[in-house]
Design a protein around this motif. Structure first.
Motif, PDB file in Angstrom:
ATOM      1  N   SER A 276       0.825  -1.213   0.000  1.00  0.00           N
ATOM      2  CA  SER A 276       0.000   0.000   0.000  1.00  0.00           C
ATOM      3  C   SER A 276       0.862   1.268   0.000  1.00  0.00           C
ATOM      4  O   SER A 276       0.333   2.377   0.085  1.00  0.00           O
ATOM      5  N   GLY A 277       2.186   1.088  -0.049  1.00  0.00           N
ATOM      6  CA  GLY A 277       3.080   2.249  -0.122  1.00  0.00           C
ATOM      7  C   GLY A 277       3.563   2.745   1.237  1.00  0.00           C
ATOM      8  O   GLY A 277       4.483   3.533   1.336  1.00  0.00           O
ATOM      9  N   ARG A 278       2.917   2.283   2.313  1.00  0.00           N
ATOM     10  CA  ARG A 278       3.330   2.708   3.644  1.00  0.00           C
ATOM     11  C   ARG A 278       3.014   1.643   4.680  1.00  0.00           C
ATOM     12  O   ARG A 278       1.916   1.074   4.678  1.00  0.00           O
ATOM     13  N   GLY A 279       3.978   1.397   5.540  1.00  0.00           N
ATOM     14  CA  GLY A 279       3.774   0.504   6.678  1.00  0.00           C
ATOM     15  C   GLY A 279       4.642   1.076   7.781  1.00  0.00           C
ATOM     16  O   GLY A 279       4.518   2.246   8.110  1.00  0.00           O
ATOM     17  N   PHE A 280       5.546   0.277   8.307  1.00  0.00           N
ATOM     18  CA  PHE A 280       6.527   0.844   9.239  1.00  0.00           C
ATOM     19  C   PHE A 280       7.461   1.793   8.488  1.00  0.00           C
ATOM     20  O   PHE A 280       7.955   2.752   9.037  1.00  0.00           O
ATOM     21  N   TYR A 281       7.679   1.511   7.217  1.00  0.00           N
ATOM     22  CA  TYR A 281       8.504   2.370   6.362  1.00  0.00           C
ATOM     23  C   TYR A 281       7.647   2.900   5.211  1.00  0.00           C
ATOM     24  O   TYR A 281       6.532   2.420   4.981  1.00  0.00           O
ATOM     25  N   MET A 282       8.204   3.859   4.482  1.00  0.00           N
ATOM     26  CA  MET A 282       7.529   4.406   3.301  1.00  0.00           C
ATOM     27  C   MET A 282       8.106   3.736   2.053  1.00  0.00           C
ATOM     28  O   MET A 282       9.300   3.449   2.001  1.00  0.00           O
ATOM     29  N   TYR A 283       7.240   3.517   1.047  1.00  0.00           N
ATOM     30  CA  TYR A 283       7.677   2.914  -0.221  1.00  0.00           C
ATOM     31  C   TYR A 283       7.172   3.797  -1.346  1.00  0.00           C
ATOM     32  O   TYR A 283       6.195   4.521  -1.179  1.00  0.00           O
ATOM     33  N   GLU A 284       7.827   3.725  -2.487  1.00  0.00           N
ATOM     34  CA  GLU A 284       7.417   4.573  -3.635  1.00  0.00           C
ATOM     35  C   GLU A 284       6.027   4.205  -4.108  1.00  0.00           C
ATOM     36  O   GLU A 284       5.673   3.044  -4.173  1.00  0.00           O
TER      37      GLU A 284
END
Ligand code: CAA
Ligand code: NAD
Length: 284
Positions: A276-284
């Motif tokens: 989804s693009g975000r969890g504990f970290y951010m993703y593109e």
């Protein structure tokens, strides 16, 4: 039991697309089913990307890539299961969804067809119970990312026959994976051991023991895990992690399996990790 030749995979998400890819690589004809064409296409683009990387790295030729993709066809209708030998279900981790799929498949699939599920933790026996062929229902639990990971945990439901177990074991070996036999208990082996570790890492973050980076570094550099537990949780999907913890908690009845409130909060916020693009970290 006839040999397995035609396969149907249900769910073209991160697991289903990987399962379809390894089945096609092993020479099986595969129908890949999802509820919407765009979900199938997302799965197809992941498989295409994986295979292109294999070509770039010299592990496959362009012809082999084309042949593998040529063995995979789109399905948007469960009726397409009527001529396959095995169905491997990899839809969302939800008992109602899986039982509804298995009930329908039982009415559609050939009498010899095996109904397998890639569930991470839901009881195989309970899924089998909604069909008229519980002896042909089995767990076939692949690990993420499917093209890379060697293990398939094969879970026997209460009624699963030896013949069906053997057929699935044989297929697993054809997929160049290593089968491990497990009985039907919450979380099987893999997630009964892995998920409490991940949940504990989330508690450590929740209680302020350390930063997320520090928690991941300790497990990566100190224990040689390829990914830290919070990165791995994002990679698995936080919704899937929460479902598994709930199954362990409910099924084993011990408070040590209670899901961390922070995990619940992230899932409620729609922060599901990498997908989804975000969890504990951010993703593109
Ligand atoms: N699909 C296909 N191939 C992939 C991939 C993917 N999603 N991700 C990585 N790879 C391949 C890469 O192509 C690479 O191969 P080559 O070097 O031969 O090209 C190889 O894997 C290694 O990848 P990277 O160098 O990019 O990165 P890495 O060394 O960090 O490895 C990893 C990536 C294999 C995912 C590794 O980090 C790892 O093993 N992580 C832990 C995975 C894990 O624990 N999985 C189990 C999750 S739990 C589960 O699945 C059960 C459940 O029910 C929840
Ligand atoms: P995902 O969200 O990436 O994919 C699920 C896919 O199923 C989606 O494309 C969705 O559209 C589709 N779907 C939903 N309902 C459907 C239906 N009724 N018919 C057909 N398709 C339907 O999820 P995922 O991570 O691929 O997980 C799938 C299954 O595999 C779950 O049971 C999960 O527990 C299990 N699993 C996950 C992992 C992991 O690391 N993520 C590892 C092993 C097993």
């Amino acid at each position: 039991m006839m040999g397995i030749q035609k396969v149907m995979v249900i769910g073209a998400g991160q697991m289903g697309s990987g399962i379809a890819q390894v089945c096609a690589q092993a020479g099986f004809d595969v129908k890949l089913n999802d509820i919407k064409q765009e979900f199938y296409e997302r799965g197809l683009s992941v498989m295409t990307k994986n295979l292109s990387r294999d070509v770039e790295k010299g592990r496959k030729t362009e012809e082999e890539k084309a042949a593998i993709l040529g063995r995979i066809t789109m399905s948007l209708d469960l009726q397409d299961a009527s001529d396959v030998d095995i169905i491997i279900e990899a839809a969302v981790e939800n008992m109602e969804v899986k039982q509804s799929i298995f009930k329908q498949l039982d009415g559609i699939a050939q009498s010899h067809a095996i109904l397998a599920t890639n569930t991470s933790s839901l009881p195989i026996t309970e899924i089998a119970a909604v069909t008229n062929r519980p002896e042909q229902v089995i767990g076939m639990h692949f690990m993420n990312p499917v093209p890379v990971m060697k293990l398939v945990e094969i879970i026997r439901g209460l009624a699963t026959t030896d013949e069906v177990y053997k057929a699935v074991e044989e297929m697993t070996v054809k997929l160049a994976k290593t089968p491990v036999e497990v009985n039907d208990f919450p979380g099987f082996i893999s997630n009964r051991i892995l998920l409490p570790m991940i949940n504990e890492a989330i508690y450590a973050l929740y209680e302020g023991v350390a930063s997320k980076e520090a928690i991941d570094d300790v497990m990566k550099l100190g224990m040689n895990h390829p990914m830290g537990p919070l990165t791995l949780a994002d990679f698995i999907g936080l919704d899937t992690c929460l479902s598994i913890m709930e199954i362990l908690h409910e099924g084993l009845g011990d408070s040590k399996y209670r899901p961390c409130p922070l995990l619940r909060k992230y899932v409620a916020a729609g922060w599901l990790g990498k997908k989804s693009g975000r969890g504990f970290y951010m993703y593109e």
